[in-house]
Design an enzyme around this catalytic site. Structure first.
Site, PDB file in Angstrom:
ATOM      1  N   THR A  86       0.697  -1.452   0.037  1.00 31.30           N
ATOM      2  CA  THR A  86      -0.067  -0.096   0.016  1.00 31.30           C
ATOM      3  C   THR A  86       0.722   1.092   0.124  1.00 31.30           C
ATOM      4  O   THR A  86       1.766   1.344   0.758  1.00 31.30           O
ATOM      5  CB  THR A  86      -0.970   0.018   1.242  1.00 31.30           C
ATOM      6  OG1 THR A  86      -1.689  -1.236   1.286  1.00 31.30           O
ATOM      7  CG2 THR A  86      -1.814   1.098   1.384  1.00 31.30           C
ATOM      8  N   GLU A  87       0.431   2.053  -0.575  1.00 26.78           N
ATOM      9  CA  GLU A  87       1.242   3.454  -0.845  1.00 26.78           C
ATOM     10  C   GLU A  87       0.138   4.635  -0.485  1.00 26.78           C
ATOM     11  O   GLU A  87      -1.271   4.478  -0.581  1.00 26.78           O
ATOM     12  CB  GLU A  87       1.717   3.850  -2.143  1.00 26.78           C
ATOM     13  CG  GLU A  87       2.474   2.688  -2.714  1.00 26.78           C
ATOM     14  CD  GLU A  87       3.400   3.006  -3.797  1.00 26.78           C
ATOM     15  OE1 GLU A  87       3.181   3.732  -4.681  1.00 26.78           O
ATOM     16  OE2 GLU A  87       4.187   2.301  -4.284  1.00 26.78           O
ATOM     17  N   GLY A 104      -4.399   1.835  -1.995  1.00 26.36           N
ATOM     18  CA  GLY A 104      -4.199   0.626  -1.555  1.00 26.36           C
ATOM     19  C   GLY A 104      -4.886  -0.515  -2.570  1.00 26.36           C
ATOM     20  O   GLY A 104      -4.227  -1.380  -3.242  1.00 26.36           O
ATOM     21  N   PHE A 141       0.606   2.425   6.035  1.00 26.01           N
ATOM     22  CA  PHE A 141      -0.280   1.420   6.702  1.00 26.01           C
ATOM     23  C   PHE A 141       0.356  -0.016   6.919  1.00 26.01           C
ATOM     24  O   PHE A 141      -0.323  -1.022   6.570  1.00 26.01           O
ATOM     25  CB  PHE A 141      -1.606   1.121   5.833  1.00 26.01           C
ATOM     26  CG  PHE A 141      -2.397   2.514   5.890  1.00 26.01           C
ATOM     27  CD1 PHE A 141      -2.506   3.235   7.155  1.00 26.01           C
ATOM     28  CD2 PHE A 141      -3.216   2.637   4.857  1.00 26.01           C
ATOM     29  CE1 PHE A 141      -3.424   4.376   6.986  1.00 26.01           C
ATOM     30  CE2 PHE A 141      -4.228   3.882   4.697  1.00 26.01           C
ATOM     31  CZ  PHE A 141      -4.245   4.615   6.248  1.00 26.01           C
ATOM     32  N   ILE A 142       1.798   0.026   6.908  1.00 24.74           N
ATOM     33  CA  ILE A 142       2.476  -1.323   6.801  1.00 24.74           C
ATOM     34  C   ILE A 142       2.603  -1.798   8.267  1.00 24.74           C
ATOM     35  O   ILE A 142       3.098  -1.233   9.153  1.00 24.74           O
ATOM     36  CB  ILE A 142       3.909  -1.035   6.370  1.00 24.74           C
ATOM     37  CG1 ILE A 142       3.731  -0.307   5.037  1.00 24.74           C
ATOM     38  CG2 ILE A 142       4.564  -2.300   6.280  1.00 24.74           C
ATOM     39  CD1 ILE A 142       2.867  -1.148   3.713  1.00 24.74           C
ATOM     40  N   THR A 143       1.823  -2.940   8.461  1.00 29.24           N
ATOM     41  CA  THR A 143       1.878  -3.610   9.542  1.00 29.24           C
ATOM     42  C   THR A 143       3.351  -4.268  10.117  1.00 29.24           C
ATOM     43  O   THR A 143       3.893  -4.853   9.040  1.00 29.24           O
ATOM     44  CB  THR A 143       0.980  -4.888   9.576  1.00 29.24           C
ATOM     45  OG1 THR A 143      -0.458  -4.341   9.288  1.00 29.24           O
ATOM     46  CG2 THR A 143       0.827  -5.545  10.951  1.00 29.24           C
ATOM     47  N   GLU A 179      -4.933 -14.029   1.939  1.00 34.85           N
ATOM     48  CA  GLU A 179      -5.040 -12.952   2.843  1.00 34.85           C
ATOM     49  C   GLU A 179      -6.479 -12.571   3.160  1.00 34.85           C
ATOM     50  O   GLU A 179      -6.672 -12.461   4.043  1.00 34.85           O
ATOM     51  CB  GLU A 179      -4.239 -11.747   2.457  1.00 34.85           C
ATOM     52  CG  GLU A 179      -2.475 -11.986   2.437  1.00 34.85           C
ATOM     53  CD  GLU A 179      -1.640 -10.977   1.249  1.00 34.85           C
ATOM     54  OE1 GLU A 179      -2.315 -10.030   0.910  1.00 34.85           O
ATOM     55  OE2 GLU A 179      -0.648 -11.472   0.895  1.00 34.85           O
ATOM     56  N   ARG A 180      -7.146 -12.741   2.052  1.00 35.10           N
ATOM     57  CA  ARG A 180      -8.540 -12.396   2.269  1.00 35.10           C
ATOM     58  C   ARG A 180      -9.294 -13.233   2.968  1.00 35.10           C
ATOM     59  O   ARG A 180      -9.968 -13.010   4.064  1.00 35.10           O
ATOM     60  CB  ARG A 180      -9.302 -12.085   0.937  1.00 35.10           C
ATOM     61  CG  ARG A 180      -8.903 -11.076   0.218  1.00 35.10           C
ATOM     62  CD  ARG A 180      -9.626 -10.884  -1.016  1.00 35.10           C
ATOM     63  NE  ARG A 180      -9.139  -9.602  -1.562  1.00 35.10           N
ATOM     64  CZ  ARG A 180      -8.689  -9.425  -2.823  1.00 35.10           C
ATOM     65  NH1 ARG A 180      -8.722 -10.380  -3.948  1.00 35.10           N
ATOM     66  NH2 ARG A 180      -8.461  -8.451  -3.421  1.00 35.10           N
ATOM     67  N   GLN A 193     -36.602 -10.881  26.975  1.00 33.05           N
ATOM     68  CA  GLN A 193     -36.605 -11.787  25.656  1.00 33.05           C
ATOM     69  C   GLN A 193     -36.051 -10.846  24.387  1.00 33.05           C
ATOM     70  O   GLN A 193     -35.367 -11.338  23.594  1.00 33.05           O
ATOM     71  CB  GLN A 193     -38.196 -12.115  25.479  1.00 33.05           C
ATOM     72  CG  GLN A 193     -38.290 -12.953  24.233  1.00 33.05           C
ATOM     73  CD  GLN A 193     -39.919 -13.204  24.243  1.00 33.05           C
ATOM     74  OE1 GLN A 193     -40.813 -12.572  24.484  1.00 33.05           O
ATOM     75  NE2 GLN A 193     -40.168 -14.670  23.768  1.00 33.05           N
TER      76      GLN A 193
HETATM   77  C1  FAD Z   1      -4.278  -1.261  10.559  1.00 34.96           C
HETATM   78  C2  FAD Z   1      -3.877  -1.574   9.014  1.00 34.96           C
HETATM   79  C3  FAD Z   1      -2.874  -2.366   8.576  1.00 34.96           C
HETATM   80  C4  FAD Z   1      -2.560  -2.596   7.200  1.00 34.96           C
HETATM   81  N1  FAD Z   1      -1.457  -3.177   7.114  1.00 34.96           N
HETATM   82  C5  FAD Z   1      -1.002  -3.389   5.699  1.00 34.96           C
HETATM   83  C6  FAD Z   1       0.280  -3.981   5.396  1.00 34.96           C
HETATM   84  O1  FAD Z   1       0.901  -4.698   6.197  1.00 34.96           O
HETATM   85  N2  FAD Z   1       0.804  -4.183   4.203  1.00 34.96           N
HETATM   86  C7  FAD Z   1       0.156  -3.401   3.145  1.00 34.96           C
HETATM   87  O2  FAD Z   1       0.714  -3.435   1.832  1.00 34.96           O
HETATM   88  N3  FAD Z   1      -0.821  -2.481   3.310  1.00 34.96           N
HETATM   89  C8  FAD Z   1      -1.467  -2.660   4.631  1.00 34.96           C
HETATM   90  N4  FAD Z   1      -2.817  -1.892   4.844  1.00 34.96           N
HETATM   91  C9  FAD Z   1      -3.395  -1.300   3.761  1.00 34.96           C
HETATM   92  C10 FAD Z   1      -4.916  -1.861   3.393  1.00 34.96           C
HETATM   93  O3  FAD Z   1      -4.459  -3.020   2.575  1.00 34.96           O
HETATM   94  C11 FAD Z   1      -5.211  -0.808   2.582  1.00 34.96           C
HETATM   95  O4  FAD Z   1      -5.712   0.176   3.587  1.00 34.96           O
HETATM   96  C12 FAD Z   1      -6.374  -1.365   1.514  1.00 34.96           C
HETATM   97  O5  FAD Z   1      -5.936  -1.972   0.608  1.00 34.96           O
HETATM   98  C13 FAD Z   1      -7.286  -0.106   0.929  1.00 34.96           C
HETATM   99  O6  FAD Z   1      -6.451   0.990   0.681  1.00 34.96           O
HETATM  100  P1  FAD Z   1      -6.713   2.261   0.743  1.00 34.96           P
HETATM  101  O7  FAD Z   1      -6.777   2.603   2.271  1.00 34.96           O
HETATM  102  O8  FAD Z   1      -5.574   3.239   0.012  1.00 34.96           O
HETATM  103  O9  FAD Z   1      -8.256   2.769   0.503  1.00 34.96           O
HETATM  104  P2  FAD Z   1      -8.560   3.051  -1.272  1.00 34.96           P
HETATM  105  O10 FAD Z   1      -8.106   1.950  -1.999  1.00 34.96           O
HETATM  106  O11 FAD Z   1      -8.233   4.550  -1.607  1.00 34.96           O
HETATM  107  O12 FAD Z   1     -10.064   3.010  -1.068  1.00 34.96           O
HETATM  108  C14 FAD Z   1     -10.973   3.802  -0.301  1.00 34.96           C
HETATM  109  C15 FAD Z   1     -12.473   3.398  -0.497  1.00 34.96           C
HETATM  110  O13 FAD Z   1     -12.824   3.196  -1.794  1.00 34.96           O
HETATM  111  C16 FAD Z   1     -13.376   1.907  -1.771  1.00 34.96           C
HETATM  112  N5  FAD Z   1     -13.037   1.377  -3.235  1.00 34.96           N
HETATM  113  C17 FAD Z   1     -11.747   1.349  -3.641  1.00 34.96           C
HETATM  114  N6  FAD Z   1     -11.986   0.874  -5.132  1.00 34.96           N
HETATM  115  C18 FAD Z   1     -12.942   0.536  -5.133  1.00 34.96           C
HETATM  116  C19 FAD Z   1     -13.785   0.075  -6.294  1.00 34.96           C
HETATM  117  N7  FAD Z   1     -13.136  -0.537  -7.451  1.00 34.96           N
HETATM  118  N8  FAD Z   1     -15.136  -0.115  -6.264  1.00 34.96           N
HETATM  119  C20 FAD Z   1     -15.793   0.310  -5.109  1.00 34.96           C
HETATM  120  N9  FAD Z   1     -15.212   0.788  -4.030  1.00 34.96           N
HETATM  121  C21 FAD Z   1     -13.640   0.885  -4.149  1.00 34.96           C
HETATM  122  C22 FAD Z   1     -12.538   0.972  -0.769  1.00 34.96           C
HETATM  123  O14 FAD Z   1     -13.480  -0.296  -0.374  1.00 34.96           O
HETATM  124  C23 FAD Z   1     -12.596   1.967   0.219  1.00 34.96           C
HETATM  125  O15 FAD Z   1     -13.588   2.118   1.111  1.00 34.96           O
HETATM  126  C24 FAD Z   1      -3.098  -1.835   6.199  1.00 34.96           C
HETATM  127  C25 FAD Z   1      -4.194  -1.042   6.483  1.00 34.96           C
HETATM  128  C26 FAD Z   1      -4.557  -0.846   7.804  1.00 34.96           C
HETATM  129  C27 FAD Z   1      -5.629   0.190   7.967  1.00 34.96           C
END
Ligand code: FAD
Length: 303
Positions: free
Chosen positions: A127-128, A132, A157-159, A242-243, A279
């Site tokens: 994630t960047e 993500g 957001f890298i764990t 992962e999912r 109830q």
């Molecule tokens: C506590 C924590 C730990 C994490 N650990 C890791 C890690 O170890 N390594 C790593 O790489 N990442 C990690 N992540 C990142 C995580 O995988 C991302 O947050 C996730 O992939 C979503 O990306 P984003 O936050 O950039 O949201 P975005 O991709 O910007 O999405 C924003 C919103 O839009 C929605 N959305 C996006 N695309 C679509 C679509 N095509 N259609 C409909 N809705 C959509 C999403 O569901 C979301 O609600 C972590 C995140 C958290 C919060």
């Protein structure tokens, strides 16, 4: 005996649950407060073989079936610290999955074997800050220069992003090819040019979720994992596991919350009765239990 779990599985569940109660629960409050899980517990997990349940015996693992992983995840949720659980499974199933599947023998000896013993902790950097879900849109680059790659970019957001020893990093080796130009690298934490900042989160506080900057980070070409430009399919393949992991975490955490609530309802007296005897509340609990069973069964069938 259950449809999914054998007696051996049940025995593993009991011993892991006892281990967590004895070795982890007494420290959880401190780790939630400091945001730092001490090294000794990683090593204890390693000594007990918990990081190796899914990995080849050749590298110190036990090569057990996936239902041991289900138990590992379910029991971790019962220590009441999502952050502790996340730190453990992100190491064992995000970072280590890539090492096991794409790593060559040398990389496995250097990183996978000590990950199984708990001597090295890993994180997975996909994630960047710019997104993500859209993995193909990542902007970090790895440019080949002689016998090295030079990595530039940032991850968020890298764990285990701050205290881990190595990073599995996705970056574009051929940006012009979009999602067909991503590669995966293993990078030592102490490589010059890497800096990490811990994020101040509302929850999962025991886990060091980090923002990481790569500023002209030079790594040997030998740190490429698998084939160049095959990173996107590797990431997508591993997203399947992962999912499933996230689904299991969700049902296990809900189950723990429901048990906690039922106990509270039995203890809490209102209008001269425990509230568990009202109830309307019993209906609510019955509905939630049914929903939970559906999710759990779906996850077991998928496993
Ligand atoms: C506590 C924590 C730990 C994490 N650990 C890791 C890690 O170890 N390594 C790593 O790489 N990442 C990690 N992540 C990142 C995580 O995988 C991302 O947050 C996730 O992939 C979503 O990306 P984003 O936050 O950039 O949201 P975005 O991709 O910007 O999405 C924003 C919103 O839009 C929605 N959305 C996006 N695309 C679509 C679509 N095509 N259609 C409909 N809705 C959509 C999403 O569901 C979301 O609600 C972590 C995140 C958290 C919060």
């Amino acid at each position: 005996m259950s449809f999914y779990f054998t007696e051996e599985h049940d025995f593993f569940r009991k011993s892991f649950r006892d281990f967590l109660q004895k070795e982890v629960v007494p420290h959880i409050e401190k780790w939630e407060e400091t945001g730092h899980i001490e090294r000794f517990i990683w090593e204890k997990f390693g000594e007990m073989g918990y990081f190796g349940i899914n990995y080849p015996e050749k590298y110190g693992g036990m090569d057990l079936d996936l239902f041991y992983t289900v138990i590992f995840l379910e029991e971790l949720q019962r220590v009441n610290s999502g952050g502790f659980a996340a730190a453990m499974w992100a190491h064992a199933y995000l970072a280590m999955t890539h090492l096991n599947k794409e790593g060559n023998h040398k990389q496995k000896e250097k990183y996978l074997a000590p990950s199984i013993t708990g001597e090295k902790i890993g994180c997975l950097c996909i994630t960047e800050p710019f997104g993500g879900s859209d993995v193909g849109g990542m902007r970090s680059t790895a440019v080949k220069k002689g016998d090295s790659y030079i990595i530039n970019g940032s991850k968020t957001f890298i764990t285990n992003g701050v205290y881990s020893d190595y990073l599995i990093v996705a970056a574009k080796t051929s940006p012009e090819l979009g999602n067909k130009g991503i590669s995966i690298f293993v990078v030592d934490r102490d490589t010059p040019g890497i800096s990490a900042t811990k994020l101040d989160k509302l929850g999962w506080r025991a886990s060091d979720t980090g923002e990481i900057a790569f500023d002209n980070v030079e790594i040997p070409v030998g740190n490429l994992m698998g084939e160049e430009n095959k990173g996107f399919p590797y990431i997508m393949q591993h997203f399947a596991l992962e999912r499933l992991i996230m689904g299991i975490n969700a049902h296990a955490r809900s189950e723990w919350a429901l048990e906690y609530t039922i106990q509270y309802m039995k203890d809490r007296v209102c209008f001269v009765k425990p509230i568990s005897q009202f109830q309307a509340l019993r209906h609510k609990i019955a509905d939630l239990t049914a929903d939970l069973d559906v999710c759990k069964t779906y996850n077991y069938v998928t496993t």
